[in-house]
Scaffold this active site. Structure first.
Site, PDB file in Angstrom:
ATOM      1  N   LYS A  11     -10.170   0.393  -2.586  1.00 53.41           N
ATOM      2  CA  LYS A  11     -10.063   0.055  -1.417  1.00 53.41           C
ATOM      3  C   LYS A  11     -10.212   1.208  -0.557  1.00 53.41           C
ATOM      4  O   LYS A  11      -9.363   2.340  -0.401  1.00 53.41           O
ATOM      5  CB  LYS A  11      -8.712  -0.476  -0.951  1.00 53.41           C
ATOM      6  CG  LYS A  11      -8.571  -0.605   0.734  1.00 53.41           C
ATOM      7  CD  LYS A  11      -7.094  -1.333   1.000  1.00 53.41           C
ATOM      8  CE  LYS A  11      -6.883  -1.282   2.273  1.00 53.41           C
ATOM      9  NZ  LYS A  11      -5.619  -1.777   2.743  1.00 53.41           N
TER      10      LYS A  11
ATOM     11  N   LYS B  66      -6.749   3.287  -3.511  1.00 53.57           N
ATOM     12  CA  LYS B  66      -7.255   3.329  -2.258  1.00 53.57           C
ATOM     13  C   LYS B  66      -7.291   4.902  -1.775  1.00 53.57           C
ATOM     14  O   LYS B  66      -6.633   5.696  -2.261  1.00 53.57           O
ATOM     15  CB  LYS B  66      -6.153   2.733  -1.304  1.00 53.57           C
ATOM     16  CG  LYS B  66      -6.450   2.579   0.223  1.00 53.57           C
ATOM     17  CD  LYS B  66      -5.294   1.717   0.816  1.00 53.57           C
ATOM     18  CE  LYS B  66      -5.444   1.882   2.164  1.00 53.57           C
ATOM     19  NZ  LYS B  66      -4.245   1.244   3.064  1.00 53.57           N
TER      20      LYS B  66
ATOM     21  N   ASP C   1       0.802  -0.904  -0.052  1.00 50.43           N
ATOM     22  CA  ASP C   1      -0.039  -0.095   0.058  1.00 50.43           C
ATOM     23  C   ASP C   1       0.992   1.268   0.080  1.00 50.43           C
ATOM     24  O   ASP C   1       1.548   1.592   0.981  1.00 50.43           O
ATOM     25  CB  ASP C   1      -0.862   0.162   1.256  1.00 50.43           C
ATOM     26  CG  ASP C   1      -1.836  -1.090   1.123  1.00 50.43           C
ATOM     27  OD1 ASP C   1      -1.846  -2.193   0.629  1.00 50.43           O
ATOM     28  OD2 ASP C   1      -3.113  -0.833   1.918  1.00 50.43           O
TER      29      ASP C   1
END
Lengths: 484, 293
Positions: free
Chosen positions: B229, B193, B130
């Site tokens: 996400k 995300k 991430d």
């Protein structure tokens, strides 16, 4: 766009029906002089639940003598009501608004059962807006002299009001609240397919001890309306079809009675190539499929700039695929039942005409329609020409006519090429274009980058054959006041 | 790449419509289990310890001891220092190991150090990375730098999946969020995300919808499926269901899978556990009756 998204059954919503039990009497009389009475006509008719085709209750069919009794009651109540201190009139309106809020769940369910609209809409729009109109006009009651500076404001007298079946309770509120705030008394005729919530509103008038005769409700169809138009009233307010509006205008010509008309529409959406396209698509959806398209200001003509046509249609297809048609009482229903058999026949007739005229029908919704009831899949027609009847007639159903344009000038000339002029939508990210186009559109309401936004403080009404007079806001008071 | 604009009024109206869907009965239970299986169970604290990571990994495998039939979560998400431990504890479970690299949460380090951090977590066993985008360069309008960095980091990931954190709370406008989404997708992000969870506002439904629209448009144009996400602030089961409604109605069935949709969350798992227990027993359990993750 060769790829396609799958909207299937991987995760289906379980049925979520509104389960609160509501009570409906077998039959309802006329509400005259503060009481429900049997009609002198002794005629009754069935009100049908359009989602089941079963009778919900019987309503009285008022004849001329019934209407005259109601008008006489309103006439008798007029001096007392208009003579009340304005603050006292306001208190009644506030009480009505509060009572609508308190009973809103019940009223929303009744509205959906009687008229077929999804509970989501009656709960989140019709009911809150109806209460808002009483609250808003309660505030005006003691400030009328300031609404039109330099003039003295007084009531017009007895107001006859005829309302349509698409927003039964909300239209009753739009009509009754300003009339009462201005000191008038009322005889209201709801539409014959949707009398129920107006009659329950009468119960609320009893609960708040509104003086007898201030509001009277006569049920029935066209003949009852015609009797009301010719009775001893001072003003007629009508919302409904242009055809009936013209009839009433002829009936009233030369009588000295005041008239306001809120009639049909064939409102254009104009989508420019610099618009936020997904949001424009959202506006198209809300514009034409809200309330099954039974909306006078429905955005039923869509003009798309040529360069983005295929993208807009592809996104419209995707969005339509997730619309849910079905049981009006299910909280997840997006489109409920068509209001009546007659209206369904009319919609189907236009769908046929559209195909015959050479437009192409698109119907991407995947909902299965129930066996019983009146249903129509949301659809749009591409390749529509401005001369097609699909582009000219008001259909009043979930049917959208899509056309293209190349230049702003062409968009304007096409959008204004209609006998109607109720509303319009402009979609562009460019502010200067909004001001330019909005000023040139012949429509009572122009929404920019949104659609179907209403507020009690904002006037609503049309150009051309969409009628005259305004409802809501300071401007809406004018029709209910005698200024000296 | 065409610049797409987003209008606030109607995107918020559409977002609100998802929260008005009524999810009941079997659909609710199915939705809750789906949400659980899509969760990246996360701890990103300075005080994270071996003990905490162990508890987290245990929770990830079995969200509630009394309901062993509940699905395990999709991944655990930890700081680079804890990747090796998480890998050891979760070996053979199928639960993915995600780590925040690239000088999380600010990204304010030289690119070479950020790349090195990515190589390190992948070497330690993380199969999901991430990253945060360079918001300084983005807000200054230096989009080639932002895109170039994402591409470099993607390359450093090797086989590991890359989730690109836009930190939408710092981008502020929907137009910029859409632009950043398009950049991240173009640069090769496997997922986009919303947030680090360290900046408010974090994930919201309208922001997520803007990003889902970017994913949808990319799919329609290229056939490539990018994942989504939302992270930060999603702590209630009901909110998670609203997100799933949005995914279902925007991207369709194909995205209702942990391969393409994740929740970055910590307390969400326990709220789901409580909701499922209620469905099964008819009773709400107290917070103290659910194990800490």
């Amino acid at each position: 766009m060769a790829q396609s998204l799958q909207f299937e059954h991987k995760w289906d919503y379980a049925p979520a029906p509104e389960k609160i039990p509501v009570q409906i009497d077998d039959r309802y009389g006329l509400f005259i002089n503060g009481r429900f009475i049997e009609p002198a006509s002794d005629k009754w008719a069935d009100s049908i639940n359009p989602a089941t085709e079963q009778s919900l209750f019987k309503f009285a069919v008022a004849d001329q003598s019934d209407v005259e009794t109601a008008v006489a009651a309103a006439r008798k109540a007029l001096p007392g009501w208009s003579g009340l201190p304005a603050q006292e009139r306001a208190k009644y309106l506030f009480r009505i608004a509060r009572r609508i809020q308190e009973r809103s769940r019940e009223l929303a369910i009744l509205e959906s059962m009687d008229g077929g609209k999804p509970i989501k809409e009656s709960r989140d729009i019709d009911l809150p807006e109806a209460a808002k109109h009483f609250f808003y006009h309660a505030g005006w009651a003691d400030k009328l002299d300031y609404a039109f500076p330099g003039r003295k404001a007084g009531p017009v007298g007895v107001c006859g009001q005829i309302i349509p079946w698409n927003f039964p309770l909300l239209m009753a509120a739009w009509k009754i609240a300003p009339a009462l705030a201005c000191g008038n008394t009322v005889v209201l005729k709801p539409a014959e397919t949707t009398s129920l919530t107006a009659l329950r509103l009468a119960e609320i008038f009893q609960e708040v001890e509104l003086p007898p005769g201030v509001v009277n409700i006569v049920t029935g169809a066209g003949q009852t309306g015609s009797a009301l138009a010719t009775a001893d009233i001072n003003k007629l307010a009508f919302t409904g079809s242009t055809q009936v509006g013209k009839l009433l205008a002829r009936q009233l010509a030369g009588t000295g009675k005041r008239l306001t008309l809120e009639l049909g529409g064939k409102s254009p959406h104009i989508i420019f190539d610099d618009a936020s396209i997904d949001q424009a698509v959202e506006g198209i959806i809300s514009g034409i499929y809200f309330n099954q398209g039974h909306v006078c200001c429905a955005g039923s003509r869509l003009f798309v700039q040529e360069s983005i046509m295929s993208e807009v249609l592809a996104k419209l297809d995707i969005r339509l695929a997730s619309l849910r048609v079905g049981d009006p009482l299910d909280k997840n229903t997006d489109l409920g039942a068509i209001n009546s058999r007659q209206q369904l026949d009319k919609i189907n007739e236009y769908r046929k005409i559209g195909v015959e005229e050479g437009a192409s029908l698109h119907q991407p919704s995947t909902s299965e329609l129930p066996d019983k009831g009146y249903w129509s899949q949301p659809c749009y027609f591409a390749d529509v020409q401005p001369a097609h009847r699909l582009a000219r007639d008001e259909i009043f159903g979930p049917v959208l006519a899509v056309m293209s344009f190349r230049t702003p000038e062409e968009a304007l000339s096409r959008a204004n090429n209609t006998p109607f002029g109720l509303a319009a939508g402009i979609w562009t990210d460019k502010g200067s274009k909004i001001f330019d186009i909005a000023a040139k559109l012949k429509a009572g309401v122009v929404w920019c980058n949104t659609y179907n936004q209403f507020d009690a403080s904002s006037p609503f009404g049309g150009f051309r054959e969409s009628g005259f007079g305004r409802e809501g806001g300071r401007q809406g008071l004018r029709a209910y006041l005698e200024l000296s | 790449m065409r610049t797409v604009t987003v209008d606030r009024v109607m995107i918020e109206a559409r977002a609100a419509s998802f929260t008005r869907r009524s999810i009941k009965e079997a659909a609710k239970l199915q939705g809750l289990c789906m949400a659980l299986s899509m969760t990246d169970l996360t701890t990103l604290e300075g005080k994270d310890s071996r003990e905490r990571i162990s508890a987290l990994c245990r929770k990830a495998r079995q969200p509630a001891a009394d309901m062993p039939d509940l699905p395990q979560v999709a991944a655990v998400c930890v700081y680079p220092n804890h990747v090796a431990l998480a890998c050891e504890l979760l070996a053979g479970t199928g639960i993915h190991i995600a780590s925040v690299a690239t000088a999380f949460p600010s990204g304010q380090s030289p690119l070479e150090l950020r790349l090195e951090e990515v190589r390190q977590v992948v070497a330690d066993g993380a199969d999901e990375v991430d990253m945060v985008i360079n918001r300084g360069a983005f807000l200054a309008g230096d989009y080639p730098t932002v895109q170039g960095e994402i591409e470099a980091i993607k390359q450093a990931c090797g086989d590991a999946h890359l989730k690109v954190i836009l930190e939408t709370g710092e981008l502020e406008t929907f137009d910029k969020i859409r632009l950043a989404s398009d950049l991240a997708i173009e640069a090769g992000g496997d997922f986009i995300k919303t947030s680090t969870g360290k900046i408010q506002p974090a994930a919201t439904i309208p922001v997520t919808l803007v990003m889902l629209e970017a994913i949808r448009d990319h799919f329609l144009a290229t056939g490539k499926r990018v994942g989504m996400k939302p992270a930060g602030g999603i702590s209630k089961a009901k909110t998670a269901l609203h997100y799933l409604v949005m995914v279902k109605e925007t991207l369709g069935d194909d995205w209702l899978t942990p391969d393409l949709f994740r929740f970055g969350a910590s307390s969400l798992v326990n709220d789901i556990v409580r909701q499922v227990r209620w469905k099964r027993t008819g009773n709400y359990t107290a917070n103290y009756d659910v194990s800490i993750g």
